[in-house]
Design a protein around this motif. Structure first.
Motif, PDB file in Angstrom:
ATOM      1  N   SER A   5       0.661  -0.957   0.011  1.00  0.00           N
ATOM      2  CA  SER A   5      -0.168  -0.025   0.033  1.00  0.00           C
ATOM      3  C   SER A   5       0.888   1.300   0.106  1.00  0.00           C
ATOM      4  O   SER A   5       1.876   1.237   0.934  1.00  0.00           O
ATOM      5  N   ILE A   6       0.666   2.443  -0.736  1.00  0.00           N
ATOM      6  CA  ILE A   6       1.253   3.450  -0.873  1.00  0.00           C
ATOM      7  C   ILE A   6       0.044   4.533  -0.599  1.00  0.00           C
ATOM      8  O   ILE A   6      -1.226   4.506  -1.113  1.00  0.00           O
ATOM      9  N   TYR A  61       4.916   5.196   2.497  1.00  0.00           N
ATOM     10  CA  TYR A  61       5.169   3.772   1.827  1.00  0.00           C
ATOM     11  C   TYR A  61       6.272   3.157   2.737  1.00  0.00           C
ATOM     12  O   TYR A  61       7.230   3.715   3.006  1.00  0.00           O
ATOM     13  N   GLY A  62       5.967   1.929   3.089  1.00  0.00           N
ATOM     14  CA  GLY A  62       6.816   1.161   3.964  1.00  0.00           C
ATOM     15  C   GLY A  62       7.104   1.799   5.341  1.00  0.00           C
ATOM     16  O   GLY A  62       8.403   1.731   5.337  1.00  0.00           O
ATOM     17  N   GLY A  63       6.454   2.591   5.839  1.00  0.00           N
ATOM     18  CA  GLY A  63       6.656   3.324   6.886  1.00  0.00           C
ATOM     19  C   GLY A  63       7.582   4.566   6.730  1.00  0.00           C
ATOM     20  O   GLY A  63       7.722   5.090   7.838  1.00  0.00           O
ATOM     21  N   GLN A  64       7.713   4.848   5.693  1.00  0.00           N
ATOM     22  CA  GLN A  64       8.597   6.058   5.464  1.00  0.00           C
ATOM     23  C   GLN A  64       7.841   7.189   4.765  1.00  0.00           C
ATOM     24  O   GLN A  64       6.740   6.720   3.995  1.00  0.00           O
ATOM     25  N   LEU A  65       7.995   8.299   4.835  1.00  0.00           N
ATOM     26  CA  LEU A  65       7.177   9.405   4.470  1.00  0.00           C
ATOM     27  C   LEU A  65       8.082  10.376   3.438  1.00  0.00           C
ATOM     28  O   LEU A  65       9.271  10.949   3.918  1.00  0.00           O
ATOM     29  N   THR A  77      11.930   6.729  -7.313  1.00  0.00           N
ATOM     30  CA  THR A  77      13.059   6.565  -6.678  1.00  0.00           C
ATOM     31  C   THR A  77      13.034   6.303  -4.958  1.00  0.00           C
ATOM     32  O   THR A  77      13.478   5.509  -4.679  1.00  0.00           O
ATOM     33  N   PHE A  78      12.035   7.075  -4.547  1.00  0.00           N
ATOM     34  CA  PHE A  78      11.491   6.951  -3.038  1.00  0.00           C
ATOM     35  C   PHE A  78      11.056   5.410  -2.747  1.00  0.00           C
ATOM     36  O   PHE A  78      11.769   4.690  -2.010  1.00  0.00           O
ATOM     37  N   ILE A  79      10.180   4.890  -3.727  1.00  0.00           N
ATOM     38  CA  ILE A  79       9.662   3.761  -3.720  1.00  0.00           C
ATOM     39  C   ILE A  79      10.730   2.608  -3.736  1.00  0.00           C
ATOM     40  O   ILE A  79      10.800   1.551  -3.026  1.00  0.00           O
ATOM     41  N   ASP A  84      14.114  -1.353  -1.583  1.00  0.00           N
ATOM     42  CA  ASP A  84      15.733  -1.801  -1.536  1.00  0.00           C
ATOM     43  C   ASP A  84      16.024  -2.101   0.105  1.00  0.00           C
ATOM     44  O   ASP A  84      16.977  -3.246   0.205  1.00  0.00           O
ATOM     45  N   ALA A  85      15.638  -1.231   0.933  1.00  0.00           N
ATOM     46  CA  ALA A  85      15.902  -1.272   2.274  1.00  0.00           C
ATOM     47  C   ALA A  85      15.249  -2.476   2.843  1.00  0.00           C
ATOM     48  O   ALA A  85      15.867  -3.243   3.593  1.00  0.00           O
TER      49      ALA A  85
END
Length: 89
Positions: A5-6, A61-65, A77-79, A84-85
């Motif tokens: 989910s985004i 996305y993935g707990g990051q803003l 790039t953010f996604i 990748d992380a």
């Protein structure tokens, strides 16, 4: 494969938010990972409104803003960096 989910934080009548949503739709359409977009109007939640009004459009996305998510390249790039992380954990 698990659908991820985004979340797009936006508000009505925000041209940059419309551009961010279109960029996300293009990214989702070409992503090898199944993705779903959730759009959240920050004006519907006083806490989100206060926290994110100067940051929108923002993508979570993935707990990051990602604040000021205004271009397809920046969002993609953010996604990719978040994915990748996650893969390296």
């Amino acid at each position: 494969m698990e659908t991820r989910s985004i979340t797009l934080y936006s508000r009505p009548e925000c041209e940059l938010c419309v551009e961010a949503l279109e960029a996300l739709r293009q990214i989702v359409a070409t992503s090898p990972t199944p993705l779903v977009i959730n759009e959240v109007n920050v004006e519907g939640d006083p806490v989100l409104h206060q926290r994110l009004l100067t940051e929108i459009p923002a993508v979570e996305y993935g707990g990051q803003l990602l604040s000021h998510a205004t271009s397809r390249m920046r969002i993609a790039t953010f996604i990719a960096n978040v994915d990748d992380a996650v893969q390296h954990v």
